[in-house]
Design a protein around this motif. Structure first.
Motif: not given
Length: 604
Positions: A91-106, A484-492
């Motif tokens: 779905v993300e490929d179809a709609l061109g959605i890029k996910i946050p780095k935290n989401a990718h790692l999780i 996360i220590k660098a201040g990035d808390f985005a997950t979506a």
């Protein structure tokens, strides 16, 4: 039919005695296998059949694509999560959605947790009993078992004679009670079992240890995904917020305590795969050193899309590259593009579906899931009680995927052959070390190209991949904490959550290195709804029936030319089929034996 030569190099003869295994158990789903034996009880023909129809592609039509992951995740309760991950990627490929780095790692930690868990459960609880005789363990000398443990896996703390004696006494009470439970229906007197009692006791002991450990590792899914099986996913990221200074009562499931708990479970997995799982496979294999059957297509044609995706292009070695190898030529790796309509096609010539023109293959974006259940003219029995299938006609609920017309094997073994051929240093070092230890124990001098394309090699590749995943998870965890220590808390990323932001038509594809092999989902979206959805799963590749050209699939190919000790006790058939860890619930597309609608449910 007599003797025929298939285009992919197998000589089939269905004139000899036919042995039917139905159902094939200790797998997910429903499977039937028929083989023909020559006068020496060697398999000369094999027919693999998926005996259930899934239908989720039909269920998804007209639904919101943001919900697709929750439906397709229910395809299977064993490889839980990999279908959801593949779906949100599509779905993300179809709609061109890029996910946050935290989401990718999780997501990567969740996927590799599944991989490790699935491989360990597969070996110890689904496959080991094809090699291990638990009843024979009662004859073992615990002191000699301890010595074998020290030789096979010297760093495992549970290795004293007293420890093995205690397990043996537990097993003795179990057997003497007359209630063998899961050990009841084994062919324990079959000479195909080669292990000495001490190796049997060591393996049964680790069977019990793995039972305890597997329930701990899946807690990672409950932390990141809320539950297991079927953890939660979402289009655009992951559904778990981060609050490093709070506790879970603050509404954020991820804090430092929970993340440290995840780290501890990963470390346990790492230690077990290193000190128990891999040594067990190598030790057991050394007693079966002459049993190098079951290679089939793994010796010639293997495929994988490639996965374990690196973050933002860094850590380029942190992945297993994909591609296709044909005709056993490890020096040439062909690219695979899941978008290319000539690369991936599914055929239904010998499947219980219809395309109208069943001689043609369809790319999944144009896929059709239209059932057509009928037995061939040479089949024996009835529609509801089949005695013998007609492989010249339709004979399976599994379609036949092909790469440019070639039948290919997929799975951890395919990934490892491709990675080895690509020259991935980590994989080459793993294989070299494991093969060296095997040769030392077995007194052989096998090369990777001789040992890997076999049932034993397929089993070893799973163990090596499990440990690779555990090591990658440690790196992913470090990267997550650093981010996360660098201040990035985005997950979506919810910028495109509203369907009003979508194009009127879109299509996408998602791929994942699932435990059983290359998994792909293809989606077409029109006016905010699913127009078409197709899953091509690993067991569809491996368990496929013949195609219009007559090429046989990986299951059928793997059984060819295998000798059987006792045809009425088909441990050799089970041993090789189980090495793929077939998931027929994934690969087959539910309907009653006579094909009528079972039920209609209206949700208000």
């Amino acid at each position: 039919m007599g003797i025929i030569q298939t285009p992919n190099g197998f000589s089939l003869d269905n004139t000899g005695r036919r042995v039917v295994v139905d159902p094939v158990t200790r797998i997910e789903g429903h499977m039937r296998c028929e083989v023909n034996l020559d006068a020496n009880n060697v398999i000369r023909n094999a027919v693999s059949t998926g005996t259930m129809w899934r239908g989720l592609e039909v269920i998804l039509k007209g639904r919101d694509p943001r919900d697709a992951w929750a439906f397709v995740e229910r395809i299977c309760g064993v490889c839980t999560g990999c279908h959801a991950l593949t779906s949100v990627r599509a779905v993300e490929d179809a709609l061109g959605i890029k996910i946050p780095k935290n989401a990718h790692l999780i997501r990567e930690i969740m996927a590799k947790t599944l991989q490790w868990h699935d491989h360990v459960v597969h070996f110890y609880h689904l496959h080991a009993l094809d090699w291990v005789n638990p009843v024979n363990a009662l004859k073992a000398d615990p002191k000699a078992t301890s010595e074998l443990q020290q030789m096979a896996g010297p760093n495992h703390p549970n290795s004293s004679p007293g420890y093995f004696r205690d397990v043996q006494n537990r097993l003795k009470k179990f057997v003497e009670s007359g209630q063998l439970g899961i050990f009841k229906n084994g062919y324990w007197g079959n000479p195909a079992y080669k292990l000495p009692p001490e190796a049997d006791l060591m393996a049964v002991t680790h069977y019990l240890e793995a039972l305890d450990l597997q329930k701990e590792i899946v807690k990672i899914h409950t932390i990141f995904g809320g539950k297991n099986p079927h953890p939660n996913y979402m289009v655009g990221g992951v559904p778990c917020a981060i609050n490093m200074e709070g506790d879970m009562s603050a509404g954020a499931p991820l804090n430092m305590e929970r993340l440290n708990f995840v780290r501890a479970r990963i470390q346990e997995a790492y230690e077990f795969s290193k000190n128990v799982y891999i040594p067990d496979v190598i030790a057991i294999a050394s007693f079966y050193k002459g049993w190098l059957y079951g290679g089939g297509l793994s010796a010639t044609n293997v495929m994988d899309y490639g996965d374990y995706q690196a973050v933002l292009g860094d850590k380029s070695t942190d992945r297993l590259p994909g591609g296709v190898i044909l005709n056993g030529n490890w020096d040439e790796i062909h690219p695979i593009d899941p978008r290319d309509p000539t690369h991936v096609q599914e055929f239904v010539t010998h499947s219980w579906y219809t395309y109208g023109d069943d001689s043609k293959g369809l790319h999944p974006w144009d896929g059709v899931t239209e059932p057509k259940y009928e037995l061939g003219p040479n089949a024996k029995g009835t529609r509801t009680r089949i005695e013998e299938l007609d492989e010249g006609a339709k004979y399976s609920w599994i379609k036949a995927p092909r790469w440019k017309g070639h039948a290919c094997e997929v799975g951890p073994l395919s990934r490892y052959i491709l990675a080895y051929a690509h020259g991935v240093t980590y994989v080459k070092d793993q294989v070299t070390d494991a093969l060296g230890r095997f040769n030392a124990l077995a007194g052989t001098e096998l090369t990777a190209k001789q040992a890997l394309p076999s049932t034993i090699g397929r089993t070893l590749a799973r163990a090596l991949e499990a440990h690779y995943c555990a090591e990658m998870m440690l790196n992913d965890w470090d990267d997550l904490i650093a981010n996360i220590k660098a201040g990035d808390f985005a997950t979506a990323n919810v910028e495109k959550w509203d369907p009003k932001t979508w194009p009127s038509e879109a299509k996408g594809v998602g791929t994942v290195a699932a435990p059983r092999g290359g998994l792909g989902h293809w989606i077409k979206i029109k006016d905010g709804r699913i127009e078409n959805y197709q899953c091509v799963v690993p067991t569809t590749w491996n368990g496929s029936p013949r195609d219009p050209a007559g090429n046989i699939g990986a299951f059928e190919a793997s059984l060819m030319n295998t000798p059987m000790e006792r045809p009425d006790e088909p441990v050799e058939i089970l041993r090789t089929l189980h090495s793929f860890d077939p998931c027929l619930a994934c690969s087959t597309h539910v309907m009653s034996p006579d094909g009528e609608e079972l039920a209609k449910v209206q949700v208000r």
